[in-house]
Design a protein around this motif. Structure first.
Motif, PDB file in Angstrom:
ATOM      1  N   PHE A 161      99.695  43.324  54.414  1.00 30.58           N
ATOM      2  CA  PHE A 161      99.567  44.779  54.317  1.00 30.58           C
ATOM      3  C   PHE A 161     100.179  45.437  55.551  1.00 30.58           C
ATOM      4  O   PHE A 161     100.376  44.815  56.585  1.00 30.58           O
ATOM      5  CB  PHE A 161      98.098  45.216  54.148  1.00 30.58           C
ATOM      6  N   ARG A 162     100.456  46.722  55.407  1.00 28.95           N
ATOM      7  CA  ARG A 162     100.941  47.539  56.520  1.00 28.95           C
ATOM      8  C   ARG A 162     100.114  48.818  56.558  1.00 28.95           C
ATOM      9  O   ARG A 162      99.630  49.289  55.534  1.00 28.95           O
ATOM     10  CB  ARG A 162     102.424  47.817  56.372  1.00 28.95           C
ATOM     11  N   ARG A 163     100.005  49.345  57.770  1.00 26.23           N
ATOM     12  CA  ARG A 163      99.236  50.586  57.945  1.00 26.23           C
ATOM     13  C   ARG A 163      99.769  51.287  59.194  1.00 26.23           C
ATOM     14  O   ARG A 163     100.042  50.645  60.199  1.00 26.23           O
ATOM     15  CB  ARG A 163      97.758  50.242  58.102  1.00 26.23           C
ATOM     16  N   PHE A 164      99.874  52.596  59.115  1.00 27.59           N
ATOM     17  CA  PHE A 164     100.240  53.381  60.286  1.00 27.59           C
ATOM     18  C   PHE A 164      99.082  54.302  60.637  1.00 27.59           C
ATOM     19  O   PHE A 164      98.657  55.125  59.838  1.00 27.59           O
ATOM     20  CB  PHE A 164     101.512  54.196  60.048  1.00 27.59           C
ATOM     21  N   ASP A 165      98.577  54.160  61.852  1.00 24.31           N
ATOM     22  CA  ASP A 165      97.507  55.003  62.370  1.00 24.31           C
ATOM     23  C   ASP A 165      98.168  56.133  63.167  1.00 24.31           C
ATOM     24  O   ASP A 165      98.696  55.905  64.256  1.00 24.31           O
ATOM     25  CB  ASP A 165      96.579  54.173  63.260  1.00 24.31           C
ATOM     26  N   LYS A 166      98.141  57.331  62.612  1.00 25.29           N
ATOM     27  CA  LYS A 166      98.815  58.473  63.249  1.00 25.29           C
ATOM     28  C   LYS A 166      98.191  58.853  64.585  1.00 25.29           C
ATOM     29  O   LYS A 166      98.892  59.259  65.497  1.00 25.29           O
ATOM     30  CB  LYS A 166      98.816  59.678  62.305  1.00 25.29           C
ATOM     31  N   ASP A 167      96.879  58.724  64.702  1.00 27.83           N
ATOM     32  CA  ASP A 167      96.202  59.098  65.951  1.00 27.83           C
ATOM     33  C   ASP A 167      96.678  58.240  67.122  1.00 27.83           C
ATOM     34  O   ASP A 167      96.900  58.748  68.218  1.00 27.83           O
ATOM     35  CB  ASP A 167      94.681  58.984  65.807  1.00 27.83           C
ATOM     36  N   ASP A 168      96.812  56.952  66.892  1.00 31.85           N
ATOM     37  CA  ASP A 168      97.248  56.031  67.948  1.00 31.85           C
ATOM     38  C   ASP A 168      98.741  55.733  67.896  1.00 31.85           C
ATOM     39  O   ASP A 168      99.258  55.029  68.761  1.00 31.85           O
ATOM     40  CB  ASP A 168      96.476  54.703  67.853  1.00 31.85           C
ATOM     41  N   ALA A 169      99.424  56.229  66.878  1.00 31.69           N
ATOM     42  CA  ALA A 169     100.850  55.938  66.650  1.00 31.69           C
ATOM     43  C   ALA A 169     101.083  54.432  66.624  1.00 31.69           C
ATOM     44  O   ALA A 169     102.017  53.910  67.211  1.00 31.69           O
ATOM     45  CB  ALA A 169     101.728  56.621  67.689  1.00 31.69           C
ATOM     46  N   TYR A 170     100.208  53.725  65.902  1.00 34.41           N
ATOM     47  CA  TYR A 170     100.213  52.256  65.858  1.00 34.41           C
ATOM     48  C   TYR A 170     100.557  51.798  64.449  1.00 34.41           C
ATOM     49  O   TYR A 170      99.846  52.118  63.489  1.00 34.41           O
ATOM     50  CB  TYR A 170      98.828  51.731  66.249  1.00 34.41           C
ATOM     51  N   LEU A 171     101.647  51.060  64.326  1.00 36.39           N
ATOM     52  CA  LEU A 171     102.053  50.486  63.054  1.00 36.39           C
ATOM     53  C   LEU A 171     101.593  49.035  63.013  1.00 36.39           C
ATOM     54  O   LEU A 171     101.991  48.222  63.853  1.00 36.39           O
ATOM     55  CB  LEU A 171     103.576  50.559  62.888  1.00 36.39           C
ATOM     56  N   THR A 172     100.738  48.724  62.059  1.00 33.37           N
ATOM     57  CA  THR A 172     100.244  47.359  61.872  1.00 33.37           C
ATOM     58  C   THR A 172     101.002  46.717  60.722  1.00 33.37           C
ATOM     59  O   THR A 172     101.077  47.288  59.628  1.00 33.37           O
ATOM     60  CB  THR A 172      98.739  47.368  61.532  1.00 33.37           C
ATOM     61  N   LEU A 173     101.572  45.548  60.991  1.00 33.13           N
ATOM     62  CA  LEU A 173     102.238  44.750  59.960  1.00 33.13           C
ATOM     63  C   LEU A 173     101.523  43.400  59.925  1.00 33.13           C
ATOM     64  O   LEU A 173     101.770  42.529  60.749  1.00 33.13           O
ATOM     65  CB  LEU A 173     103.723  44.586  60.273  1.00 33.13           C
ATOM     66  N   ASP A 174     100.629  43.261  58.986  1.00 33.24           N
ATOM     67  CA  ASP A 174      99.773  42.083  58.874  1.00 33.24           C
ATOM     68  C   ASP A 174     100.358  41.191  57.785  1.00 33.24           C
ATOM     69  O   ASP A 174     100.314  41.532  56.604  1.00 33.24           O
ATOM     70  CB  ASP A 174      98.353  42.538  58.522  1.00 33.24           C
ATOM     71  N   ILE A 175     100.925  40.064  58.193  1.00 35.28           N
ATOM     72  CA  ILE A 175     101.674  39.197  57.288  1.00 35.28           C
ATOM     73  C   ILE A 175     100.873  37.941  56.996  1.00 35.28           C
ATOM     74  O   ILE A 175     100.572  37.155  57.898  1.00 35.28           O
ATOM     75  CB  ILE A 175     103.038  38.839  57.901  1.00 35.28           C
ATOM     76  N   ALA A 176     100.511  37.767  55.732  1.00 32.92           N
ATOM     77  CA  ALA A 176      99.756  36.593  55.299  1.00 32.92           C
ATOM     78  C   ALA A 176     100.707  35.575  54.668  1.00 32.92           C
ATOM     79  O   ALA A 176     101.522  35.921  53.810  1.00 32.92           O
ATOM     80  CB  ALA A 176      98.684  36.998  54.299  1.00 32.92           C
ATOM     81  N   THR A 177     100.607  34.336  55.144  1.00 35.52           N
ATOM     82  CA  THR A 177     101.390  33.243  54.573  1.00 35.52           C
ATOM     83  C   THR A 177     100.440  32.130  54.155  1.00 35.52           C
ATOM     84  O   THR A 177      99.290  32.080  54.582  1.00 35.52           O
ATOM     85  CB  THR A 177     102.427  32.698  55.576  1.00 35.52           C
ATOM     86  N   SER A 178     100.939  31.232  53.353  1.00 36.95           N
ATOM     87  CA  SER A 178     100.124  30.174  52.771  1.00 36.95           C
ATOM     88  C   SER A 178     100.022  28.950  53.677  1.00 36.95           C
ATOM     89  O   SER A 178     101.032  28.319  53.996  1.00 36.95           O
ATOM     90  CB  SER A 178     100.714  29.759  51.422  1.00 36.95           C
TER      91      SER A 178
END
Length: 143
Positions: free
Chosen positions: A57-74
Motif C-alpha cells: 500500500f501507499r499513503r501520503f500524510d499531508k500534515d507531515d508531508a510523508y509518503l509511505t510506500l509499504d511493499i509486501a513480498t512473498s
C-alpha cells in the motif's frame, strides 16, 4: 526530501539488500534535500509469509508531508531464490512502485523524470536494476 527504508522480514538477504541501497539513498538525500513535499519517502520492505495476507500500500500524510510506500513480498517465493534473484525482483518492485506513486501524487517540487533517472543510474552503479539477473554473483542459496 529524504528517503528511508525499514524491513520486516524473516530473510537476512532482505536486510543485506536494504543495506546495499544506503549509498543510493545518501546520494538522493543530498541532492534532493531542499524539497519540502514530500519531506520523506519512507519505504518498508516486508517479506512475510503469504498466510499473513499483508498487502502492498501507499499513503501520503499531508500534515507531515510523508509518503509511505509499504511493499509486501512473498516469503515463500523469496526463500527459494538466490540473493541475486531477490535483488533483481525487489529492485524492480520498489522502482516501479515508486514510479507509479510519483505519478499518482504529482509533487510539484519533484522533477519525476530526473529523480527516477538518478535512482536508476545510482542503482546501476551498485548492481541494482540490471536488465537481467546476474548469476555470476551472490550464489549462496537461502537456507
Amino acid at each position: 526530501m529524504r528517503i528511508s527504508i525499514v524491513c520486516d522480514t524473516y530473510l537476512d538477504y532482505i536486510i543485506e539488500l536494504r543495506d546495499e541501497l544506503e549509498v543510493v539513498w545518501d546520494k538522493i538525500n543530498e541532492k534532493y534535500k531542499n524539497i519540502k513535499e514530500p519531506n520523506t519517502i519512507g519505504f518498508a520492505f516486508r517479506c512475510l509469509p503469504d498466510e499473513i495476507g499483508r498487502k502492498t500500500f501507499r499513503r501520503f500524510d499531508k500534515d507531515d508531508a510523508y509518503l509511505t510506500l509499504d511493499i509486501a513480498t512473498s516469503y515463500e517465493k523469496y526463500k527459494k531464490m538466490y540473493k541475486t534473484e531477490i535483488r533483481h525482483d525487489l529492485g524492480y518492485t520498489f522502482y516501479n512502485y515508486l514510479e507509479e506513486s510519483l505519478k499518482k501524487y504529482k509533487f510539484k517540487e519533484i522533477n519525476t523524470k530526473e529523480l527516477l533517472s538518478d535512482i536508476k543510474n545510482w542503482c546501476n552503479e551498485i548492481g541494482w536494476l540490471e536488465e537481467e539477473v546476474d548469476y555470476s554473483k551472490d550464489l549462496d542459496y537461502p537456507e
